[in-house]
Design an enzyme around this catalytic site. Structure first.
Site, PDB file in Angstrom:
ATOM      1  N   ASP A 178       0.838  -1.185   0.000  1.00  0.00           N
ATOM      2  CA  ASP A 178       0.000   0.000   0.000  1.00  0.00           C
ATOM      3  C   ASP A 178       0.888   1.256   0.000  1.00  0.00           C
ATOM      4  OD1 ASP A 178      -3.073   0.616   0.369  1.00  0.00           O
ATOM      5  OD2 ASP A 178      -2.049   1.995   1.708  1.00  0.00           O
ATOM      6  N   TYR A 306      -2.605  11.236   1.081  1.00  0.00           N
ATOM      7  CA  TYR A 306      -2.948  11.057  -0.330  1.00  0.00           C
ATOM      8  C   TYR A 306      -2.791  12.376  -1.094  1.00  0.00           C
ATOM      9  CZ  TYR A 306      -5.047   6.437   0.528  1.00  0.00           C
ATOM     10  OH  TYR A 306      -5.265   5.116   0.852  1.00  0.00           O
ATOM     11  N   HIS A 357      -5.140  -7.576   0.649  1.00  0.00           N
ATOM     12  CA  HIS A 357      -4.309  -6.375   0.636  1.00  0.00           C
ATOM     13  C   HIS A 357      -3.517  -6.181   1.928  1.00  0.00           C
ATOM     14  CE1 HIS A 357      -3.227  -2.663  -1.330  1.00  0.00           C
ATOM     15  NE2 HIS A 357      -3.613  -1.930  -0.295  1.00  0.00           N
TER      16      HIS A 357
END
Length: 384
Positions: A178, A306, A357
């Site tokens: 990630d 982000y 994930h």
């Protein structure tokens, strides 16, 4: 810089306030037989919130967390929380484990003993690691950045300084997925001499048009098509994080049930399960991670990363660090090896059909075994 021992402790006042807010949740409506197609399922969220309010024992989880050695260090002008567990072997390899969003250091707790003391878990005692698990800036018990610019590149700067100048290692290995993989890429480009090797997992659906080759293989074209479909169906949350994170922060920082819905839906979507999130995680595991986000008020600062990484994509160049890729067929969609090899060196490629994930959390034994096998093939590292 100086590291100080640190105990994780959330005040009774914060926990009482959390329970009070949970008891006053104003629930939305839901259409009949909605399942999870519209987002976080109302019946499950009611069940989880009730458990969080009435049955979840943070103090028990806190005691387990504090069985590990925690520290805080001032690195530059940023306080970094990290776990540092010494390996049982005589020449343990320093290994950094990097989480992403919506995870935290909590997702690494089960794998730490498998790496620090492999002998006690059926492994080779010569393959032990000194494990370092930092909380990213803006996550958990690390500082929340108050100035713009805390990008993946900047975090790589801080973590290399933490490992080399503060803790005192000459070189170190690193494992992540990630956002953690993004930090690894920056470390490999900016600090290649610091790295023994990298161990990575995960599908990256963010595709820059400049990355698309003129002659993709059949497998790469399928990957690109899957990435486009995934981005349209599942990545709206990331677009909001990347463009207007502050707007989300007000509601998520105010409502613990809202925070839970935002995060839990992602754990269900991204983990390997048959529609039941508790195929992958217990309620206590999910709520331990959620309580860390809630109590530290880091949902806003965590999603802001982000935005920062879109403003500063970092440095890109040759990545020639020895690298292992552990790839699950249940992580978003499959990534072909040739796609990864277009941008970085790949020494070991392992495909598995278990876990999604969050591999360290979902399948810690599998990940630990692959880490041990890969780094055993490398030359003996220089350690502290």
């Amino acid at each position: 810089m100086s590291s100080e021992p640190y105990d994780v402790e959330i005040s009774d006042e914060t926990l009482d306030d959390l329970r009070d807010r949970l008891s006053r949740t104003r629930w939305p409506d839901q259409v009949t037989d909605a399942g999870w197609e519209y987002g976080a399922n109302l019946e499950y969220m009611r069940e989880l919130v009730e458990y969080w309010r009435d049955d979840f024992d943070w103090r028990e989880q806190e005691a387990t967390i504090n069985e590990f050695d925690h520290y805080r260090a001032e690195v530059g002008d940023t306080g970094i929380h990290y776990i540092h567990e010494r390996g049982a072997g005589d020449n343990s390899t320093p290994l950094v484990l990097l989480h992403g969003w919506p995870g935290s250091f909590v997702q690494m707790l089960d794998i730490i003993p498998l790496l620090t003391d492999p002998k006690s878990h059926g492994g080779d005692p010569a393959e032990s690691f000194d494990v370092i698990v930092p909380s990213l800036p803006g996550y958990g018990f690390s500082d929340r950045p108050s100035e713009p610019g805390m990008s993946l590149s900047r975090i790589a700067d801080l973590f290399d300084k933490l490992l080399i100048e503060e803790i005192g290692y000459e070189r170190y290995a690193v494992r992540g997925s990630d956002l953690g993989s993004g930090i690894i890429q920056q470390l490999a480009v900016k600090y290649p001499d610091s790295l023994i090797g990298t161990h990575q997992s995960g599908t990256n659906p963010f595709i820059d048009e400049e990355q698309i080759p003129e002659d993709p293989t059949e497998a790469e074209q399928e990957f690109l098509d899957n990435a486009q479909n995934w981005n349209q169906q599942e990545m709206a949350y990331a677009m909001e994080h990347s463009t207007k994170p502050q707007t989300l922060s007000y509601g998520l920082n105010e409502s613990p049930s809202g925070l839970a819905a935002w995060i839990i839906e992602k754990f269900r979507t991204l983990s390997h399960n048959d529609g039941d999130i508790e195929d992958s995680f217990t309620k206590d595991e999910l709520l331990t991670n959620l309580t860390v986000y809630w109590a530290t008020e880091t949902i806003g600062s965590s999603i802001r990363l982000y935005y920062e990484m879109t403003q500063d994509p970092g440095e890109w160049g040759e990545m020639n660090t020895p690298t292992a890729m552990l790839m699950s067929s249940h992580d978003m969609f499959e990534t072909p090896r040739e796609w990864v090899e277009r941008t970085q060196r790949v020494d070991r490629w392992t495909e598995v059909s278990r876990g999604g994930h969050f591999l360290e959390w979902e399948e810690p034994e599998l990940v630990a075994e692959d880490i041990c096998e890969f780094f055993a093939t490398l030359d003996d590292p220089e350690t502290e």
